[in-house]
Write an enzyme that holds these catalytic residues in place. Structure first.
Site, PDB file in Angstrom:
ATOM      1  N   LYS A 299       3.998  19.364   9.868  1.00 36.70           N
ATOM      2  CA  LYS A 299       3.698  18.843  11.045  1.00 36.70           C
ATOM      3  C   LYS A 299       2.781  19.708  11.627  1.00 36.70           C
ATOM      4  CE  LYS A 299       6.529  16.314  14.468  1.00 36.70           C
ATOM      5  NZ  LYS A 299       7.629  15.812  14.857  1.00 36.70           N
TER       6      LYS A 299
ATOM      7  N   ASP B 125      14.970  10.423  20.781  1.00 39.95           N
ATOM      8  CA  ASP B 125      13.896   9.623  20.124  1.00 39.95           C
ATOM      9  C   ASP B 125      14.466   9.131  19.033  1.00 39.95           C
ATOM     10  OD1 ASP B 125      11.596   8.451  20.121  1.00 39.95           O
ATOM     11  OD2 ASP B 125      10.301  10.092  19.675  1.00 39.95           O
TER      12      ASP B 125
HETATM   13  P1  ADP Z   1       6.363  12.452  15.794  1.00 42.27           P
HETATM   14  O1  ADP Z   1       6.942  13.570  16.588  1.00 42.27           O
HETATM   15  O2  ADP Z   1       4.783  12.810  16.459  1.00 42.27           O
HETATM   16  O3  ADP Z   1       6.636  11.277  16.277  1.00 42.27           O
HETATM   17  P2  ADP Z   1       7.389  12.717  13.221  1.00 42.27           P
HETATM   18  O4  ADP Z   1       8.145  13.785  12.912  1.00 42.27           O
HETATM   19  O5  ADP Z   1       8.217  11.545  13.773  1.00 42.27           O
HETATM   20  O6  ADP Z   1       6.150  12.834  14.368  1.00 42.27           O
HETATM   21  O7  ADP Z   1       6.434  12.001  12.104  1.00 42.27           O
HETATM   22  C1  ADP Z   1       5.773  11.178  11.951  1.00 42.27           C
HETATM   23  C2  ADP Z   1       5.666  10.176  10.863  1.00 42.27           C
HETATM   24  O8  ADP Z   1       5.412  10.994   9.826  1.00 42.27           O
HETATM   25  C3  ADP Z   1       6.991  10.035  10.558  1.00 42.27           C
HETATM   26  O9  ADP Z   1       7.242   8.713  11.129  1.00 42.27           O
HETATM   27  C4  ADP Z   1       7.017   9.757   8.790  1.00 42.27           C
HETATM   28  O10 ADP Z   1       6.483   8.637   8.589  1.00 42.27           O
HETATM   29  C5  ADP Z   1       6.199  10.788   8.521  1.00 42.27           C
HETATM   30  N1  ADP Z   1       6.919  12.339   8.320  1.00 42.27           N
HETATM   31  C6  ADP Z   1       7.556  13.097   9.253  1.00 42.27           C
HETATM   32  N2  ADP Z   1       7.982  14.085   8.712  1.00 42.27           N
HETATM   33  C7  ADP Z   1       7.889  13.867   7.194  1.00 42.27           C
HETATM   34  C8  ADP Z   1       8.615  14.492   6.142  1.00 42.27           C
HETATM   35  N3  ADP Z   1       9.165  15.707   6.301  1.00 42.27           N
HETATM   36  N4  ADP Z   1       8.357  13.851   4.794  1.00 42.27           N
HETATM   37  C9  ADP Z   1       7.946  12.534   4.791  1.00 42.27           C
HETATM   38  N5  ADP Z   1       7.321  12.030   5.789  1.00 42.27           N
HETATM   39  C10 ADP Z   1       7.511  12.513   7.064  1.00 42.27           C
HETATM   40 MG    MG Z   2       8.552  10.367  15.425  1.00 38.88          MG
END
Ligand code: ADP
Ligand code: MG
Length: 474
Positions: free
Chosen positions: A121, A226
């Site tokens: 991320k 959130d």
């Molecule tokens: P933000 O803080 O920008 O909202 P998120 O952590 O919610 O970011 O991640 C955005 C999207 O990425 C999630 O809705 C999910 O679909 C995907 N995602 C995030 N982390 C993972 C993970 N560890 N494995 C698979 N998909 C992920």
């Molecule tokens: Mg998110």
């Protein structure tokens, strides 16, 4: 702009050295004077300006000449530094497709040497809440190290720390693997965000499990803030995993009740709409937790026995200090509060920055990042203040980053480890020189950005020779 990691393979040792030098300069300059970049990088055979041009071409740097000629990192430049550090550490060796675009992040698949697929991320704090951050300018004015870079890094440290702590307390979260700069490496969650799930075998069970998580978090002293269908993943066995932790707050937060109720409301609203669930009956046994509910079945925040000290203890152990937490809360609070009550559809996915640089980064296909040996010996700053380099350069770095406002805890710790008593005297001298050099740069006098754009505006050559003299002792 693509996040074309292929470029990584063709960047030379000097390219990374200069990119790292800009990053170091950004600890006390929003825009780093080219001359300072040159001094920090201290390329053996010179040529910083040519390298800067190359980095500009690949959009790893941004050139700014509004106040004076200088450079700052772009997200892409910061991404590359983090990715390279992770590759050098052996955390992963290839970056694959983009699997998620969050409000303030981009998520990619990465592959380890043994073929395991993980997720990274890359935090993009400022993408949507930049206005909120700006509105906090008064508070931030005295912070020279304030920038999206600083905030994104804080968000990543916090997210990593929470993920680890939550995992240790048995919460269903991704496994936290590593963290560098604004990048968190974690296990890949199998399944889909709840928002994409149209049908469930057992919606009641899943619903109870999810509401149970909100309650259990509060019992541990935490509120997600959130908690919604975008941040809950469901696999084929209807197993729930929660993600996305940078905005979490303590149950001691002055708006804790509001955040808790909002998290609960998001889940109730979603299940009611998507799965036609009704909540007339009180849920007095939510996923094993006994909890008081109101007449509509929603758990009462006031009735939850909240664990004390979770946040402080766990985070302090991880290096994420209370002050970091306060900094982040002050910076992003406007963003959290702004979202209150708004549908997640609006807050997530939409509303991205107008800066196209932030929106268009993606990776197509899997690109191997096996770096040449020679590149691995490059100036290796891991973004946490650790620079594995010769003595001369570590001195330059330390003198550049000194000062209580700009030096964070990990730097201090690192300094303590690397400095012996003899160094202390030298460091004192260097810091003094550095302060003078910075003061003279801040004195409004222009510096040389590049040989091509050099324009003498009077008095500069004497300034340059002064800088030269001050820096020659480093
Ligand atoms: P933000 O803080 O920008 O909202 P998120 O952590 O919610 O970011 O991640 C955005 C999207 O990425 C999630 O809705 C999910 O679909 C995907 N995602 C995030 N982390 C993972 C993970 N560890 N494995 C698979 N998909 C992920
Ligand atoms: Mg998110």
């Amino acid at each position: 702009m693509k996040l074309n990691v292929d470029v990584l393979r063709y960047l030379s040792k000097d390219d990374f050295r200069v990119l790292t030098a800009v990053e170091m300069g950004m600890r006390n300059h929003e825009i780093v004077p080219a001359e300072l970049v040159d001094r920090i990088a201290s390329l053996k055979h010179g040529g910083t300006y040519k390298v800067l041009k190359n980095l500009l071409k690949h959009k790893l740097l941004h050139h700014d000449s509004s106040k004076y000629d200088g450079f700052r990192l772009t997200y892409l430049g910061y991404d590359f530094l983090a990715i390279k550090t992770m590759v050098n550490r052996g955390v992963f060796m290839a970056v694959g497709r983009q699997i998620g675009v969050g409000k303030e992040s981009d998520i990619f698949e990465v592959a380890t040497e043994d073929g395991t697929i993980l997720a990274i991320k890359l935090h993009r704090l400022g993408r949507v809440s930049f206005r909120a951050v700006k509105s906090k300018r008064d508070y931030l004015r005295h912070r020279t190290s304030y920038s999206w870079l600083y905030l994104s890094r804080l968000a990543a440290i916090k997210e990593f720390a929470f993920m680890k702590a939550l995992e240790e307390h048995g919460f269903p979260v991704p496994r936290a693997v590593d963290c560098n700069r604004h990048c968190v490496v974690m296990s890949l969650v199998q399944g889909y965000p709840l928002v994409q799930v149209k049908e469930l075998q057992n919606p009641e069970t899943v619903f109870e499990r999810i509401v149970g998580l909100v309650v259990r978090l509060a019992e541990h002293g935490l509120i997600h803030c959130d908690f919604n269908e975008f941040n809950i993943m469901i696999d084929d066995d209807e197993k729930v995993t929660m993600i996305d932790f940078p905005q979490m707050v303590s149950v001691d937060h002055r708006n804790a009740q509001m955040y808790f109720d909002r998290d609960v409301e998001c889940i109730f609203k979603f299940f009611s709409k998507r799965f036609n669930m009704s909540f007339q009956e009180s849920l007095d046994d939510i996923d094993g937790s006994e909890v008081d509910t109101d007449e509509s079945g929603r758990p009462r925040f006031s009735s939850i026995e909240k664990g004390a000290g979770f946040l402080d203890k766990e985070l302090a152990a991880s290096g994420f200090t209370r002050k970091d937490q306060e900094d982040m809360e002050k910076c992003i609070e406007g963003g959290i509060e702004k979202d209150a009550g708004s549908g997640e559809e609006e807050s997530e996915g939409g509303g991205h920055s107008s800066d196209s640089e932030l929106n268009e980064s993606y990776i197509s296909g899997v690109v191997s990042l096996q770096l040449q040996e020679q590149e691995e010996q490059t100036l290796n700053c891991d973004g946490e203040g650790r620079v594995e380099e010769n003595q001369q350069n570590s001195e330059v770095r330390q003198s550049q980053t000194s000062g209580p406002e700009t030096q964070d805890a990990s730097d201090k710790e690192e300094d303590n480890q690397t400095m012996n008593d003899d160094d202390a005297e030298l460091m004192k001298r260097l810091r003094k020189q550095n302060r003078r050099a910075i003061a003279s740069v801040r004195g409004g006098r222009k510096t040389v950005a590049s040989r091509n754009s050099y324009k003498d505006k009077g008095g500069k050559s004497s300034h340059n020779s002064k800088m030269q003299k001050q820096l020659s002792g480093w």
